[in-house]
Write a protein that holds these residues in place. Structure first.
Motif, PDB file in Angstrom:
ATOM      1  N   HIS A  46       0.649  -1.162  -0.249  1.00 39.35           N
ATOM      2  CA  HIS A  46       0.119  -0.057  -0.382  1.00 39.35           C
ATOM      3  C   HIS A  46       0.831   1.457  -0.279  1.00 39.35           C
ATOM      4  O   HIS A  46       0.843   2.271   0.138  1.00 39.35           O
ATOM      5  N   ASP A 189       1.500   0.545  19.503  1.00 38.47           N
ATOM      6  CA  ASP A 189       0.777   0.436  17.844  1.00 38.47           C
ATOM      7  C   ASP A 189       1.835   1.297  17.465  1.00 38.47           C
ATOM      8  O   ASP A 189       2.959   2.175  17.563  1.00 38.47           O
ATOM      9  N   SER A 190       1.763   0.699  15.922  1.00 33.65           N
ATOM     10  CA  SER A 190       2.478   1.583  14.946  1.00 33.65           C
ATOM     11  C   SER A 190       1.464   2.360  14.148  1.00 33.65           C
ATOM     12  O   SER A 190       0.326   2.316  14.679  1.00 33.65           O
ATOM     13  N   CYS A 191       1.892   3.002  13.785  1.00 27.77           N
ATOM     14  CA  CYS A 191       0.905   3.865  13.531  1.00 27.77           C
ATOM     15  C   CYS A 191       1.452   5.057  11.194  1.00 27.77           C
ATOM     16  O   CYS A 191       2.035   4.432  11.431  1.00 27.77           O
ATOM     17  N   GLN A 192       0.549   5.637  10.973  1.00 25.71           N
ATOM     18  CA  GLN A 192       0.429   6.067   9.825  1.00 25.71           C
ATOM     19  C   GLN A 192       1.989   6.613   9.402  1.00 25.71           C
ATOM     20  O   GLN A 192       2.616   7.317  10.675  1.00 25.71           O
ATOM     21  N   SER A 195       4.139   1.895   8.341  1.00 24.77           N
ATOM     22  CA  SER A 195       3.989   0.659   7.616  1.00 24.77           C
ATOM     23  C   SER A 195       5.106   1.111   6.624  1.00 24.77           C
ATOM     24  O   SER A 195       5.386   1.110   6.358  1.00 24.77           O
ATOM     25  N   TRP A 216      -2.148  -1.872   8.576  1.00 31.57           N
ATOM     26  CA  TRP A 216      -2.740  -1.492   9.227  1.00 31.57           C
ATOM     27  C   TRP A 216      -3.159  -1.632  10.718  1.00 31.57           C
ATOM     28  O   TRP A 216      -2.748  -2.103  11.075  1.00 31.57           O
ATOM     29  N   GLY A 217      -4.660  -0.902  10.596  1.00 31.11           N
ATOM     30  CA  GLY A 217      -5.562  -1.106  12.050  1.00 31.11           C
ATOM     31  C   GLY A 217      -6.766   0.417  11.990  1.00 31.11           C
ATOM     32  O   GLY A 217      -6.268   1.047  11.397  1.00 31.11           O
ATOM     33  N   GLY A 219      -7.072   3.838  13.257  1.00 27.85           N
ATOM     34  CA  GLY A 219      -6.449   4.105  14.378  1.00 27.85           C
ATOM     35  C   GLY A 219      -5.417   3.860  14.409  1.00 27.85           C
ATOM     36  O   GLY A 219      -4.469   2.667  14.495  1.00 27.85           O
ATOM     37  N   CYS A 220      -4.790   4.177  15.488  1.00 32.35           N
ATOM     38  CA  CYS A 220      -3.294   4.504  15.839  1.00 32.35           C
ATOM     39  C   CYS A 220      -3.756   3.795  17.747  1.00 32.35           C
ATOM     40  O   CYS A 220      -4.079   4.896  18.392  1.00 32.35           O
TER      41      CYS A 220
END
Ligand code: 4AZ
Length: 249
Positions: A46, A189-192, A195, A216-217, A219-220
């Motif tokens: 992505h 968490d991972s976030c924008q 990725s 993905w997910g 939100g974060c």
């Protein structure tokens, strides 16, 4: 990375950053990625959704730590080829995996050094091996407010698949992994921006293996919506085929 800490320079030598080239606005960081051998980098499909798969539009930076300072070991290279999994569809999150080939001959593209090295892939076929408990995600993505300039790391527990299945329903499949904070006291968490980057787990003998690709997910850092990762062990044959087949001209 939400809930992480500053990493130590050189601790995650397989971490790569993927940049969009722009002469007018300056190069722009897009995604994380992982060096898996001297010529190949694994990332998320992505990452190419918005700007396409023309390799000349991108740069990969190896040995990076601080995105806005020149580090002694950092190197920017343009990928020679981008291979996106052919079953990836931009509307969904399945098969969110891609490979980038660096320029060079047969297994000889970048020289390793203490700040640039490849991550191992998971050993094939040991499904019964006990679930590793210690896994780490790394990246320059969003923290609580903005993108990080230094490489951040965070320990995340792998969660049983039913936890993601329960939250995400059909969107969560066996080709994905579920990971994140267990309690709402410490959101991790991972976030924008993270990725495409690695989730590595330490196995027997202290060997780190690339177990997931940050994907993905919802939100974060929301404890009821864990992060979802591409399950690398399900793509070992695909990786092998891409790496070992001659390029189509
Ligand atoms: C993203 O937008 C993204 N919390 C990456 C990871 C997660 C959510 C979003 C997981 O690239």
């Amino acid at each position: 990375i939400i809930g992480g800490d500053k990493s130590i320079r050189g601790d995650w030598p397989w971490q790569v950053s993927l940049w969009l080239k722009s002469q007018s606005k300056g190069n722009h960081p897009l995604c994380g990625a992982t060096l898996i051998n001297s010529c190949w980098i694994l990332t998320a499909a992505h990452c190419f959704k918005r700007f396409g798969k023309d390799p000349s539009r991108y740069l990969v930076r190896l040995g990076d730590y601080h995105t806005e300072e020149r580090d002694d070991f950092e190197r920017s290279l343009s990928p020679e080829r981008i291979v996106i999994h052919r079953r990836y569809h931009s509307q969904g999150w399945e098969y969110d995996i891609a490979l980038l080939r660096l320029r060079g001959t047969e297994g000889n593209c970048v020289a390793f050094n203490p700040h640039t090295n490849a991550a191992c892939l998971p050993a094939p076929g040991n499904k019964s091996a006990k679930r590793p408990s210690a896994c780490v995600i790394t990246g320059w993505g969003i923290t609580d407010s903005e993108y990080s300039r230094t490489l951040l790391q965070a320990w995340v527990p792998l969660l049983p698949s039913w936890k993601c299945k329960k939250r995400y329903g059909e969107r969560y499949t066996s080709r994905m992994l579920c990971a994140g904070s267990l309690s709402d006291r410490r959101r991790v968490d991972s976030c924008q921006g993270d990725s495409g980057g690695p989730l590595v787990c330490q196995g027997e003998g202290g060997r780190w293996a690339l177990t997931g690709v940050i994907s993905w997910g919802h939100g974060c850092g929301d404890p009821s919506f864990p992060g979802v990762y591409t399950r690398v062990s399900r793509f070992l044959r695909w990786i092998d085929q891409v790496i070992n087949s001659p390029p189509m001209i």
